[in-house]
Motif scaffolding. Structure first.
Motif, PDB file in Angstrom:
ATOM      1  N   PRO A  19       0.839  -1.208   0.000  1.00  0.00           N
ATOM      2  CA  PRO A  19       0.000   0.000   0.000  1.00  0.00           C
ATOM      3  C   PRO A  19       0.876   1.261   0.000  1.00  0.00           C
ATOM      4  CG  PRO A  19      -0.802  -1.576   1.611  1.00  0.00           C
ATOM      5  CD  PRO A  19       0.514  -2.103   1.108  1.00  0.00           C
ATOM      6  N   PHE A  20       0.508   2.242  -0.776  1.00  0.00           N
ATOM      7  CA  PHE A  20       1.299   3.460  -0.937  1.00  0.00           C
ATOM      8  C   PHE A  20       1.615   4.129   0.393  1.00  0.00           C
ATOM      9  CE2 PHE A  20       1.369   8.140  -1.709  1.00  0.00           C
ATOM     10  CZ  PHE A  20       2.628   8.185  -2.302  1.00  0.00           C
ATOM     11  N   GLU A  21       0.651   4.198   1.279  1.00  0.00           N
ATOM     12  CA  GLU A  21       0.879   4.839   2.574  1.00  0.00           C
ATOM     13  C   GLU A  21       1.992   4.144   3.345  1.00  0.00           C
ATOM     14  OE1 GLU A  21      -0.333   7.763   3.395  1.00  0.00           O
ATOM     15  OE2 GLU A  21      -1.415   7.738   1.484  1.00  0.00           O
ATOM     16  N   GLU A  22       2.059   2.846   3.246  1.00  0.00           N
ATOM     17  CA  GLU A  22       3.125   2.070   3.891  1.00  0.00           C
ATOM     18  C   GLU A  22       4.446   2.248   3.144  1.00  0.00           C
ATOM     19  OE1 GLU A  22       4.022  -2.658   4.309  1.00  0.00           O
ATOM     20  OE2 GLU A  22       1.958  -1.998   4.736  1.00  0.00           O
ATOM     21  N   TRP A  23       4.400   2.241   1.831  1.00  0.00           N
ATOM     22  CA  TRP A  23       5.587   2.386   1.001  1.00  0.00           C
ATOM     23  C   TRP A  23       6.253   3.735   1.226  1.00  0.00           C
ATOM     24  CZ3 TRP A  23       7.180   5.608  -2.947  1.00  0.00           C
ATOM     25  CH2 TRP A  23       8.275   5.178  -3.705  1.00  0.00           C
ATOM     26  N   LYS A  24       5.445   4.782   1.433  1.00  0.00           N
ATOM     27  CA  LYS A  24       5.993   6.123   1.664  1.00  0.00           C
ATOM     28  C   LYS A  24       6.942   6.152   2.852  1.00  0.00           C
ATOM     29  CE  LYS A  24       2.581   8.988   2.112  1.00  0.00           C
ATOM     30  NZ  LYS A  24       1.647  10.113   2.137  1.00  0.00           N
ATOM     31  N   GLU A  25       6.662   5.339   3.853  1.00  0.00           N
ATOM     32  CA  GLU A  25       7.481   5.313   5.071  1.00  0.00           C
ATOM     33  C   GLU A  25       8.840   4.648   4.837  1.00  0.00           C
ATOM     34  OE1 GLU A  25       6.452   6.814   7.882  1.00  0.00           O
ATOM     35  OE2 GLU A  25       4.634   7.394   6.796  1.00  0.00           O
ATOM     36  N   THR A  26       8.885   3.606   4.016  1.00  0.00           N
ATOM     37  CA  THR A  26      10.112   2.819   3.862  1.00  0.00           C
ATOM     38  C   THR A  26      10.792   2.997   2.516  1.00  0.00           C
ATOM     39  OG1 THR A  26       8.936   0.910   2.973  1.00  0.00           O
ATOM     40  CG2 THR A  26       9.180   1.036   5.383  1.00  0.00           C
ATOM     41  N   ARG A  27      10.017   3.316   1.471  1.00  0.00           N
ATOM     42  CA  ARG A  27      10.517   3.410   0.099  1.00  0.00           C
ATOM     43  C   ARG A  27      11.183   2.105  -0.351  1.00  0.00           C
ATOM     44  NH1 ARG A  27       8.053   7.818   0.346  1.00  0.00           N
ATOM     45  NH2 ARG A  27       8.937   9.853  -0.062  1.00  0.00           N
ATOM     46  N   GLN A  28      10.696   0.990   0.168  1.00  0.00           N
ATOM     47  CA  GLN A  28      11.245  -0.309  -0.207  1.00  0.00           C
ATOM     48  C   GLN A  28      10.277  -1.022  -1.141  1.00  0.00           C
ATOM     49  OE1 GLN A  28      12.186  -2.445   3.352  1.00  0.00           O
ATOM     50  NE2 GLN A  28      13.957  -1.165   3.801  1.00  0.00           N
ATOM     51  N   SER A  45       7.877  12.178  -7.991  1.00  0.00           N
ATOM     52  CA  SER A  45       9.326  12.024  -7.827  1.00  0.00           C
ATOM     53  C   SER A  45       9.764  10.569  -7.641  1.00  0.00           C
ATOM     54  CB  SER A  45       9.820  12.868  -6.654  1.00  0.00           C
ATOM     55  OG  SER A  45       9.223  12.430  -5.455  1.00  0.00           O
ATOM     56  N   HIS A  46       8.822   9.642  -7.561  1.00  0.00           N
ATOM     57  CA  HIS A  46       9.145   8.234  -7.318  1.00  0.00           C
ATOM     58  C   HIS A  46       8.834   7.321  -8.501  1.00  0.00           C
ATOM     59  CE1 HIS A  46       9.506   9.587  -3.224  1.00  0.00           C
ATOM     60  NE2 HIS A  46       8.271  10.017  -3.279  1.00  0.00           N
ATOM     61  N   LEU A  47       8.242   7.858  -9.544  1.00  0.00           N
ATOM     62  CA  LEU A  47       7.781   7.012 -10.652  1.00  0.00           C
ATOM     63  C   LEU A  47       8.906   6.226 -11.315  1.00  0.00           C
ATOM     64  CD1 LEU A  47       5.057   9.247 -12.305  1.00  0.00           C
ATOM     65  CD2 LEU A  47       4.737   7.210 -10.884  1.00  0.00           C
TER      66      LEU A  47
END
Length: 134
Positions: A19-28, A45-47
């Motif tokens: 989930p994006f909200e979770e990914w935002k925290e780790t960027r993994q 900026s992450h695409l």
């Protein structure tokens, strides 16, 4: 999970999206799922580091993911895989493809032939699209 390829041009990503909200925290990871209430601009900026974006259709009448897909393709220039998941119908196959989706997660019991038939239903279109017809 059974995937249906809409584009006929890409190898489908077999990743488990975060989930994006979770990914935002780790960027993994390189695969995310995006809720319909998230603005696509948040991904700008992450695409380049994402290979798969799964757009959610929580209920049939919620079409915000169509707008998200089109925005990702047309305005943000995203070239990775865009996948639809949730409440989906074969009748929407052409619309998914024309908005920039590459694949859909087929609902349980879905008939692949119904999806294939819908993609071949029209030979030309009057409106512009995010991608060229296959």
């Amino acid at each position: 999970m059974k995937l249906f390829d809409l584009s006929g041009r890409k190898t489908l990503e077999a990743a488990s999206p975060v989930p994006f909200e979770e990914w935002k925290e780790t960027r993994q990871g390189t695969a995310i799922s995006l809720a319909p209430d998230v603005e696509v601009e948040e991904l700008r900026s992450h695409l380049g580091s994402l290979t798969l974006i799964v757009l959610e259709f929580p209920v049939f009448r919620d079409g915000r993911a169509f707008t998200q897909a089109r925005s990702l393709r047309e305005y943000e220039g995203y070239e990775g895989e865009i996948r639809a998941s949730g409440h989906l119908l074969p009748d929407q196959a052409i619309h998914f493809r024309r908005c920039g989706f590459d694949s859909v997660v087929l609902p349980d019991g879905a008939n692949v032939k119904d999806w294939e038939d819908q993609l071949g239903r029209y030979q030309f279109y009057y409106q512009n699209t995010a991608v060229s017809p296959a």
